[in-house]
Design a protein around this motif. Structure first.
Motif, mmCIF file in Angstrom:
data_model
loop_
_atom_site.group_PDB
_atom_site.id
_atom_site.type_symbol
_atom_site.label_atom_id
_atom_site.label_comp_id
_atom_site.label_asym_id
_atom_site.label_seq_id
_atom_site.Cartn_x
_atom_site.Cartn_y
_atom_site.Cartn_z
ATOM 1 N N LYS A 1 46.351 -18.773 -51.017
ATOM 2 C CA LYS A 1 47.312 -18.991 -52.144
ATOM 3 C C LYS A 1 47.040 -18.295 -53.344
ATOM 4 N N ASP A 2 48.197 -18.312 -54.184
ATOM 5 C CA ASP A 2 48.165 -17.380 -55.515
ATOM 6 C C ASP A 2 48.141 -18.612 -56.405
ATOM 7 N N TYR B 1 47.299 -28.189 -56.093
ATOM 8 C CA TYR B 1 47.912 -27.263 -55.046
ATOM 9 C C TYR B 1 46.907 -26.727 -54.145
ATOM 10 N N LEU C 1 43.474 -27.914 -53.838
ATOM 11 C CA LEU C 1 42.767 -28.793 -53.079
ATOM 12 C C LEU C 1 43.858 -29.912 -52.347
ATOM 13 N N THR C 2 44.319 -29.353 -51.282
ATOM 14 C CA THR C 2 45.227 -30.182 -50.491
ATOM 15 C C THR C 2 44.216 -31.256 -49.762
ATOM 16 N N ILE D 1 51.270 -18.485 -45.086
ATOM 17 C CA ILE D 1 52.748 -18.776 -45.070
ATOM 18 C C ILE D 1 53.332 -19.165 -46.298
ATOM 19 N N TRP D 2 52.401 -19.135 -47.641
ATOM 20 C CA TRP D 2 53.007 -19.107 -48.842
ATOM 21 C C TRP D 2 53.480 -17.917 -49.307
ATOM 22 N N SER D 3 53.528 -17.682 -50.599
ATOM 23 C CA SER D 3 54.329 -16.769 -51.306
ATOM 24 C C SER D 3 53.374 -15.437 -51.245
ATOM 25 N N GLN E 1 51.707 -12.701 -50.330
ATOM 26 C CA GLN E 1 51.720 -11.752 -49.177
ATOM 27 C C GLN E 1 50.990 -10.586 -49.500
#
Lengths: 190, 467
Positions: free
Chosen positions: B278-279, B330, B332-333, B436-438, B440
Motif C-alpha cells: 500500500k502507498d 490504514y 495496521l489492519t 489490489i489497492w491503488s 500499482q
C-alpha cells in the motif's frame, strides 16, 4: 483553627475548580477529536461518492441482470450527498451503499469480460483503496468515540459532561458485508 | 531419511516456508556436502597448521639452536676454525642459519594452508547455493550490507543515542563521519524480487559512542581513551579466546560490550527493507514493549502519540507510535496486526533472537530482528569474530569440523536456513504480493535492485554507493 479550616476548604475549592476546568477542556478536546475523526470518514465517503458514477457507467454495459442494484446505489448516493441527512442517517445510508457495492463485486464474478476491462480494474483498485482508507477512518472514529464516551459516562467526569449537555455518541458500525449466496447448481450446469 | 535428522527448526504448518527442512536437507546432501567432502582433509590440515604454527616455528628454532651449538659444535661451517670453541662470527652465522631455516619451515607450513577451503570461502558458498535453492530470484552478496544510511531512513533507531544526533538527523541526515553512530559490521546481503515485491536484507551491527564520552572530547583525552580501549580490547579478546577454549562455544553479550569500552552496541541482527503493498505518507513504528529503546529519553518517537489499537494481544506486545492515527490504521489492519504477531512469534522460539521492530515509512516496511552475537551467523560465528583479531585467517572450530564430516546439515547452516527462509517468507507472511489497492507497480520497469515509489521514481537502489 478556623484559619486552618478556611485554608483547607479554600485549597479543596481551588483543586475542585482546577479539576472542573481541566475536565471541561478535556471533554471539549475529546468532542473535537470525535468531530475531526468523523470529518476523516467524510473525506473518504465523498471520494466514494465521486467514484460511484464512474463505476456505474463502466459496469452497466456489462451487467444486464443487475440494473436494479445499480439504480439503487445511484439513488443512495444522491440521498447521502443531499446534505439533509444527519450524521446517523449518513452512516445508515453509507452502510447500504457498502452493501450494494459488495453485491456488485460479487456479481462481477459472472462477467469475465468486465473483469478483464482495464478501466474497471483501475476503478476496482481505487474502490478497494477507499474502502481500506474508510475502514481506517472508521476505526479511528470509533477509538475516539470510545475515549469520549468513557469521559462522558464515567464518574466523576460525567458530572461535568452532564453540565455541559454532552451525551454519549454512537459508533460507526458497519453492517456485515453480504457475501452473496453462491448458486452451486448454476455453476454445475455450465 | 532418518527422522531424527529433521528435528531442527521445524516450522509449524501455518508458517510459510518456500523450502521445508526435509527438502533443504536433501539438497544439502546432494549439492553442498559433496563439494566439501573432498576438501575435509585440507580443512583438517589447515586447522592443524594454524593451531600449531607458533609451536612449529618456536620448536624448530630451538631444535636448530640445540643442534648447531650442542650436538654439532664441531660442524665445519667455517673452514678457518677447526677448534671446538666457536668464534663470535660463527655463532652469529649459526644463529642466522637457525632463523633462516625456521622462517623457511614456517613459511612452508603457512603456505600449505589453503585459503580456498577456509571458513571465509566456505560459508558464503554454502549461503549462495542455499539461496539459489530457496529462492532462485534472489541475489547474494557476501561482502555487502544494508548501510546505516538506509537503516536510518527507517527511523527505528533515529532516537538512539543523544538529542544531538536527533537534531542532526532532523537537520538533514547524518554525516558519514559522524562520531556518535558508526556501522560496525554487515554482510550477507540478499536482495531481489519475490513475486512483485522487492526485498533486501542483510546482517548488520552498529555501535554508538555515548554522549558522555563525546562531551570530554579533547583530542589528548580521546587518544588516551582510544589507546586504553585498544589495550582493553586485546586483553578481553585474549580472555575470551582462552575462555572459549576452556568453556567451549558461547560468548556472553556483556563481554562484547565490555570489549568496546567507548562504544555501545545498540543493534545487532538482521535488517530487512521490503516494498509495502500500500502507498502511504505517514510514519508508523511498531516497537516491542520489551525493548530497551523505550527507556531512552530524547526519543523522537515519544513526540508521536502512542496509538491504541483494538487487538489486545497486539497491544500486550507492542507500542505503536505514529504521526497519523488514520494512516497507521490504514497500514495496521486487523489482519496485518495478526501477521506481525505471527511473524514475531517465529523469533520468540529461537534463543538466538531478541526483539523484532517494525517501521512503516515512505511506503516501505522495515523490519529489524535483533540477534545475539556480533554478526550473527550462528553462535560459533560470534566466536569466530572475536578470534579473528588474533588470527589472520579464520578457522573452523573443531566441533564444527566434526559436525561437517558427518554429512548432516551442521548447526550453523541450520541457523542460516532458519533465518533466510523466515526473511524470504516475509512476502508471503504479510501477503505483500496482493496488490489490489491503488499502488500499482509498472512491472516492465522494475529492476531487481530497485524499490520504486508509486509515481515510478526510484525510492531505494541496492546498487547505490556502498561506502
Amino acid at each position: 483553627m478556623i484559619l486552618i479550616i478556611v485554608g483547607l476548604v479554600s485549597i479543596i475549592g481551588i483543586v475542585i475548580v482546577l479539576w472542573y476546568f481541566s475536565t471541561y477542556n478535556r471533554l471539549i478536546n475529546s468532542d473535537n477529536q470525535v468531530g475531526n475523526a468523523f470529518s476523516g470518514i467524510d473525506v473518504q465517503l465523498t471520494k466514494r461518492y465521486d467514484l460511484i458514477p464512474n463505476l456505474v457507467s463502466v459496469v452497466k454495459g456489462y451487467m444486464i441482470h443487475e440494473k436494479e442494484t445499480l439504480t439503487k446505489v445511484t439513488e443512495l448516493r444522491s440521498r447521502a450527498m443531499s446534505g439533509k441527512a444527519s450524521d446517523n442517517e449518513k452512516i445508515a445510508l453509507n452502510n447500504q451503499i457498502s452493501g450494494a457495492l459488495a453485491d456488485i463485486k460479487v456479481a462481477v464474478e459472472n462477467y469475465p469480460n468486465l473483469k478483464a476491462n482495464e478501466n474497471f480494474l483501475h476503478l476496482q483498485a481505487s474502490l478497494n483503496e477507499i474502502e481500506a482508507q474508510l475502514a481506517a477512518a472508521r476505526r479511528t472514529f470509533n477509538a475516539m468515540v470510545t475515549s469520549y464516551n468513557n469521559d462522558v459516562q464515567m464518574f466523576p467526569s460525567s458530572i461535568v459532561a452532564s453540565n455541559m449537555g454532552l451525551t454519549a455518541k454512537e459508533w460507526f458500525e458497519t453492517t456485515e458485508v453480504k457475501k452473496g449466496n453462491i448458486d452451486v447448481g448454476s455453476l454445475l450446469d455450465k | 531419511m532418518v527422522k531424527e535428522e529433521i528435528e531442527w527448526n521445524r516450522p509449524p504448518a501455518k508458517w510459510n516456508v518456500e523450502v521445508t527442512p526435509e527438502e533443504y536437507s536433501a539438497y544439502y546432501k546432494s549439492h553442498i556436502f559433496p563439494y566439501f567432502k573432498k576438501r575435509i582433509p585440507q580443512l583438517e590440515l589447515n586447522n592443524f597448521i594454524m593451531s600449531w604454527l607458533p609451536l612449529i616455528a618456536i620448536g624448530s628454532f630451538f631444535i636448530q639452536i640445540f643442534l648447531y651449538f650442542s650436538v654439532l659444535p664441531n660442524l665445519m661451517i667455517s673452514s678457518s676454525t677447526a677448534s671446538s670453541t666457536l668464534t663470535s662470527s660463527d655463532a652469529i652465522w649459526r644463529g642466522m642459519l637457525s632463523i633462516f631455516v625456521t622462517v623457511a619451515i614456517t613459511s612452508f607450513a603457512y603456505f600449505t594452508y589453503s585459503k580456498e577451503v577456509s571458513w571465509e570461502n566456505y560459508f558464503p558458498s554454502v549461503i549462495e547455493k542455499s539461496i539459489n535453492f530457496i529462492h532462485p530470484n534472489l541475489d547474494y552478496n557476501a561482502r555487502d550490507y544494508i548501510t546505516f544510511k538506509d537503516i536510518s531512513a527507517s527511523k527505528i533507531f533515529s532516537h538512539i543515542g543523544s538529542s544531538e544526533f536527533d537534531s542532526m538527523q532532523r537537520a538533514g541526515g547524518i554525516p558519514t563521519n559522524h562520531s556518535t553512530i558508526k556501522i560496525s559490521k554487515g554482510e550477507d546481503l540478499i536482495s531481489g524480487k519475490v513475486g512483485d515485491t522487492t526485498i533486501a536484507f542483510s546482517e548488520v551491527s552498529f555501535f554508538h559512542v555515548p554522549k558522555a564520552s563525546l562531551r570530554r572530547g579533547q583530542l589528548a583525552r580521546d587518544l588516551a581513551v582510544g589507546v586504553a580501549s585498544l589495550a582493553a580490547e586485546v586483553l578481553v579478546n585474549v580472555a575470551i579466546h582462552t575462555a572459549s577454549l576452556s568453556l567451549g562455544s558461547g560468548t556472553a553479550r556483556g563481554i562484547e560490550v565490555a570489549s568496546r569500552p567507548s562504544e555501545v552496541k545498540f543493534f545487532s541482527g538482521v535488517f530487512a527493507i521490503v516494498d509495502f503493498n500500500k502507498d502511504f505518507q505517514c510514519e508508523t513504528f511498531v516497537i516491542p514493549k520489551s525493548s530497551y529503546m523505550l527507556n531512552i529519553k530524547h526519543s523522537e518517537l515519544s513526540s508521536n502519540p502512542e496509538l491504541e489499537l483494538e487487538n489486545l494481544g497486539f497491544e500486550k506486545f507492542f507500542n505503536v507510535y505514529t504521526n497519523s492515527q488514520v494512516g497507521a490504521r490504514y497500514i495496521l489492519t486487523p489482519v496485518l496486526m495478526e501477521q506481525i504477531m505471527s511473524f514475531t512469534s517465529k523469533f520468540y522460539y529461537s534463543k538466538r533472537h531478541g526483539n523484532v521492530f517494525f517501521s512503516f515509512v515512505n511506503s516501505k516496511m522495515y523490519i529489524a530482528v535483533e540477534t545475539y552475537g556480533i554478526v550473527d551467523e550462528c553462535q560459533t560465528g560470534s566466536e569466530r569474530e572475536t578470534r579473528s583479531h588474533l588470527d589472520p585467517k579464520t578457522l573452523f572450530q573443531k566441533a564444527e569440523l566434526e559436525e561437517l564430516k558427518t554429512g548432516k546439515v551442521p548447526k550453523f547452516v541450520q541457523n542460516y536456513y532458519f533465518d533466510t527462509t523466515n526473511f524470504v517468507g516475509i512476502v508471503k507472511d504479510f501477503d505483500l504480493n496482493t496488490r489490489i489497492w491503488s499502488k500499482q507497480l509498472k512491472k516492465n520497469e522494475i529492476s531487481k535492485d530497485t524499490i520504486y515509489n508509486l509515481d515510478g521514481t526510484v525510492a531505494y537502489n541496492l546498487s547505490h554507493d556502498k561506502s
